[in-house]
Design a protein around this motif. Sequence first.
Motif, PDB file in Angstrom:
ATOM      1  N   ARG A  78      -5.047  41.092  35.283  1.00  0.00           N
ATOM      2  CA  ARG A  78      -5.551  41.159  33.919  1.00  0.00           C
ATOM      3  C   ARG A  78      -6.053  42.389  33.298  1.00  0.00           C
ATOM      4  NH1 ARG A  78      -8.933  37.395  32.436  1.00  0.00           N
ATOM      5  NH2 ARG A  78      -9.388  36.815  34.693  1.00  0.00           N
ATOM      6  N   THR A  79      -6.341  43.360  34.016  1.00  0.00           N
ATOM      7  CA  THR A  79      -6.849  44.488  33.602  1.00  0.00           C
ATOM      8  C   THR A  79      -5.870  45.754  33.582  1.00  0.00           C
ATOM      9  OG1 THR A  79      -8.692  44.163  34.960  1.00  0.00           O
ATOM     10  CG2 THR A  79      -8.465  46.451  34.571  1.00  0.00           C
ATOM     11  N   ALA A  80      -5.741  46.195  32.422  1.00  0.00           N
ATOM     12  CA  ALA A  80      -4.938  47.262  32.213  1.00  0.00           C
ATOM     13  C   ALA A  80      -5.089  48.589  32.464  1.00  0.00           C
ATOM     14  CB  ALA A  80      -4.430  47.398  30.653  1.00  0.00           C
ATOM     15  N   VAL A  81      -6.276  48.996  32.780  1.00  0.00           N
ATOM     16  CA  VAL A  81      -6.793  50.180  33.195  1.00  0.00           C
ATOM     17  C   VAL A  81      -6.183  50.643  34.735  1.00  0.00           C
ATOM     18  CG1 VAL A  81      -8.636  51.775  33.705  1.00  0.00           C
ATOM     19  CG2 VAL A  81      -8.814  50.451  31.735  1.00  0.00           C
ATOM     20  N   ASN A  82      -5.589  51.499  34.744  1.00  0.00           N
ATOM     21  CA  ASN A  82      -5.025  51.732  36.123  1.00  0.00           C
ATOM     22  C   ASN A  82      -4.032  50.677  36.922  1.00  0.00           C
ATOM     23  OD1 ASN A  82      -5.652  54.474  35.880  1.00  0.00           O
ATOM     24  ND2 ASN A  82      -7.285  54.253  37.643  1.00  0.00           N
ATOM     25  N   ARG A  83      -3.604  49.826  36.246  1.00  0.00           N
ATOM     26  CA  ARG A  83      -2.881  48.764  36.547  1.00  0.00           C
ATOM     27  C   ARG A  83      -1.412  49.304  37.473  1.00  0.00           C
ATOM     28  NH1 ARG A  83       0.856  44.380  36.196  1.00  0.00           N
ATOM     29  NH2 ARG A  83      -0.073  42.511  36.167  1.00  0.00           N
ATOM     30  N   TRP A  84      -1.058  48.935  38.631  1.00  0.00           N
ATOM     31  CA  TRP A  84      -0.101  49.668  39.146  1.00  0.00           C
ATOM     32  C   TRP A  84       1.276  49.787  38.274  1.00  0.00           C
ATOM     33  CZ3 TRP A  84      -2.163  45.135  39.660  1.00  0.00           C
ATOM     34  CH2 TRP A  84      -1.439  43.925  39.762  1.00  0.00           C
ATOM     35  N   THR A  85       1.602  48.864  37.494  1.00  0.00           N
ATOM     36  CA  THR A  85       2.627  48.934  36.589  1.00  0.00           C
ATOM     37  C   THR A  85       2.580  49.924  35.553  1.00  0.00           C
ATOM     38  OG1 THR A  85       1.676  46.945  35.207  1.00  0.00           O
ATOM     39  CG2 THR A  85       3.456  46.479  36.788  1.00  0.00           C
ATOM     40  N   ALA A  86       1.322  50.447  35.241  1.00  0.00           N
ATOM     41  CA  ALA A  86       1.100  51.691  34.361  1.00  0.00           C
ATOM     42  C   ALA A  86       0.987  52.878  34.924  1.00  0.00           C
ATOM     43  CB  ALA A  86      -0.217  51.277  33.466  1.00  0.00           C
ATOM     44  N   LEU A  87       0.848  53.045  36.172  1.00  0.00           N
ATOM     45  CA  LEU A  87       0.481  54.258  37.145  1.00  0.00           C
ATOM     46  C   LEU A  87       1.833  55.179  37.034  1.00  0.00           C
ATOM     47  CD1 LEU A  87      -1.722  52.810  39.967  1.00  0.00           C
ATOM     48  CD2 LEU A  87      -2.418  54.446  38.035  1.00  0.00           C
ATOM     49  N   PRO A  88       1.726  56.515  37.059  1.00  0.00           N
ATOM     50  CA  PRO A  88       2.887  57.406  36.993  1.00  0.00           C
ATOM     51  C   PRO A  88       3.454  57.060  38.368  1.00  0.00           C
ATOM     52  CG  PRO A  88       0.845  58.501  36.393  1.00  0.00           C
ATOM     53  CD  PRO A  88       0.557  57.111  36.795  1.00  0.00           C
ATOM     54  N   VAL A  89       4.868  57.141  38.230  1.00  0.00           N
ATOM     55  CA  VAL A  89       5.676  56.907  39.417  1.00  0.00           C
ATOM     56  C   VAL A  89       6.930  58.006  39.407  1.00  0.00           C
ATOM     57  CG1 VAL A  89       5.142  54.654  40.072  1.00  0.00           C
ATOM     58  CG2 VAL A  89       7.057  55.042  38.417  1.00  0.00           C
ATOM     59  N   ASN A  90       7.531  58.445  40.447  1.00  0.00           N
ATOM     60  CA  ASN A  90       8.841  59.161  40.518  1.00  0.00           C
ATOM     61  C   ASN A  90       8.591  60.431  39.618  1.00  0.00           C
ATOM     62  OD1 ASN A  90      10.289  57.352  42.020  1.00  0.00           O
ATOM     63  ND2 ASN A  90      11.154  56.378  40.068  1.00  0.00           N
ATOM     64  N   PRO A  91       7.513  61.389  39.859  1.00  0.00           N
ATOM     65  CA  PRO A  91       6.534  61.234  41.122  1.00  0.00           C
ATOM     66  C   PRO A  91       5.510  60.392  40.959  1.00  0.00           C
ATOM     67  CG  PRO A  91       6.328  63.310  40.057  1.00  0.00           C
ATOM     68  CD  PRO A  91       7.437  62.757  39.387  1.00  0.00           C
ATOM     69  N   SER A  92       4.855  59.852  42.050  1.00  0.00           N
ATOM     70  CA  SER A  92       3.861  58.900  41.978  1.00  0.00           C
ATOM     71  C   SER A  92       2.586  60.003  41.441  1.00  0.00           C
ATOM     72  CB  SER A  92       3.499  58.232  43.101  1.00  0.00           C
ATOM     73  OG  SER A  92       4.463  57.153  43.211  1.00  0.00           O
ATOM     74  N   ARG A  93       1.554  59.371  41.049  1.00  0.00           N
ATOM     75  CA  ARG A  93       0.077  60.362  40.856  1.00  0.00           C
ATOM     76  C   ARG A  93      -0.930  59.407  41.052  1.00  0.00           C
ATOM     77  NH1 ARG A  93      -3.015  62.052  36.640  1.00  0.00           N
ATOM     78  NH2 ARG A  93      -1.925  60.898  35.123  1.00  0.00           N
ATOM     79  N   ALA A  94      -1.754  59.826  41.855  1.00  0.00           N
ATOM     80  CA  ALA A  94      -2.793  58.875  42.098  1.00  0.00           C
ATOM     81  C   ALA A  94      -3.943  59.313  40.909  1.00  0.00           C
ATOM     82  CB  ALA A  94      -3.815  59.218  43.411  1.00  0.00           C
TER      83      ALA A  94
END
Length: 265
Positions: A78-94
Motif C-alpha cells: 500500500r506504499t506508493a514510494v519506490n513500489r516495484w510497479t513504479a520503479l524504472p525498468v528496461n533498463p532497471s534503475r535502483a
Amino acid sequence: MTSQWALRRCLDRVEELGGAGLESHAYRAGVLGELHAVVGHDAWVWPLADPVTTVGVAPMAQGPFAGELPALISLRYRTAVNRWTALPVNPSRAVSLKQRVGDVPGRSALWGFLSRYGVVDVLSIAFADRWGLWGWLELWRGQGRSDFSIAEAQGLQTMSAAIATGLRNCSAREFQGGAPDGFTSGHRQAVLVLDEELSIVGQTESAALWLDLLQRAPRPYNGVPAEVLNVAAQLMAVECGVDAHPARSRVHVGSGVWASLSAAG
C-alpha cells in the motif's frame, strides 16, 4: 568506493550463477552473496513475481521483522514510494528511499515500520525484461550505517539485466518435467478467509492440502503461506487505489504443477 574491477567480477559471478541451472532460492542466495561485497546491507527482502500481475511469490527475506511480517507486507503493497510497479525498468534503475524522498522519509507510509527497526535507508530495484516482471529486491541498512550512495545504486543496476535473465530462466525450468500421477488429484478448489490483519479466520476443508504445498511464512505466522499474504495485500492495494494489477498469482508447487491464487473482497 567499489572498484570497476570488483563490479566486473561481481557481474561475471552473477552471470555464472545464471547459467548454473539452479532453482530460484539457490540462485537468489548466490546472487545476494556476490552483491554483498559491492553493495553492503544488513537485511533484505527478495520475492519473485508473477510476471503478468506483478504479485509477489516465493519470497525470501532476512531481517528482524518476522514478528510483524503481515504488517510489513500490507504496508509495502500500500506504499506508493519506490513500489516495484513504479520503479524504472528496461533498463532497471535502483532507487533508494532517501534518494526518492530526500529529508522527508515520512512521505513513505512504510517509514514508521522501518524506523522501529533502526533502518536508515532502503535500496530498491525491480528485475524486468520485455517478457514481464520477475521479482524485486530491497536492501536495508540499519543504525550506524550511511545512506546508500548513487555509486552503490549504479553498481546494483549494473547487475540488473543479468539478474532478470537469471530469474526468468529459473521460472522457465519450473515448467520442465511432468507431475507424477495423482500429484494433485485430491486437491480441490479451496477458500481461505482472512481478516484485515491478514490472519486466517476460516477455511474450507480442501485448503489443507494446498497449504502444505505453498511456502509457509516464518514463525509466528507459519500457518499462513507467504503467497497468500502477498495476494491478499495486493487486493488491499487495489482497494485503496495504489495499484491496478489484479490480486492474482500463479505459484509453482513442484513437479511442473502450478497453483493459481486470487483474492476478492
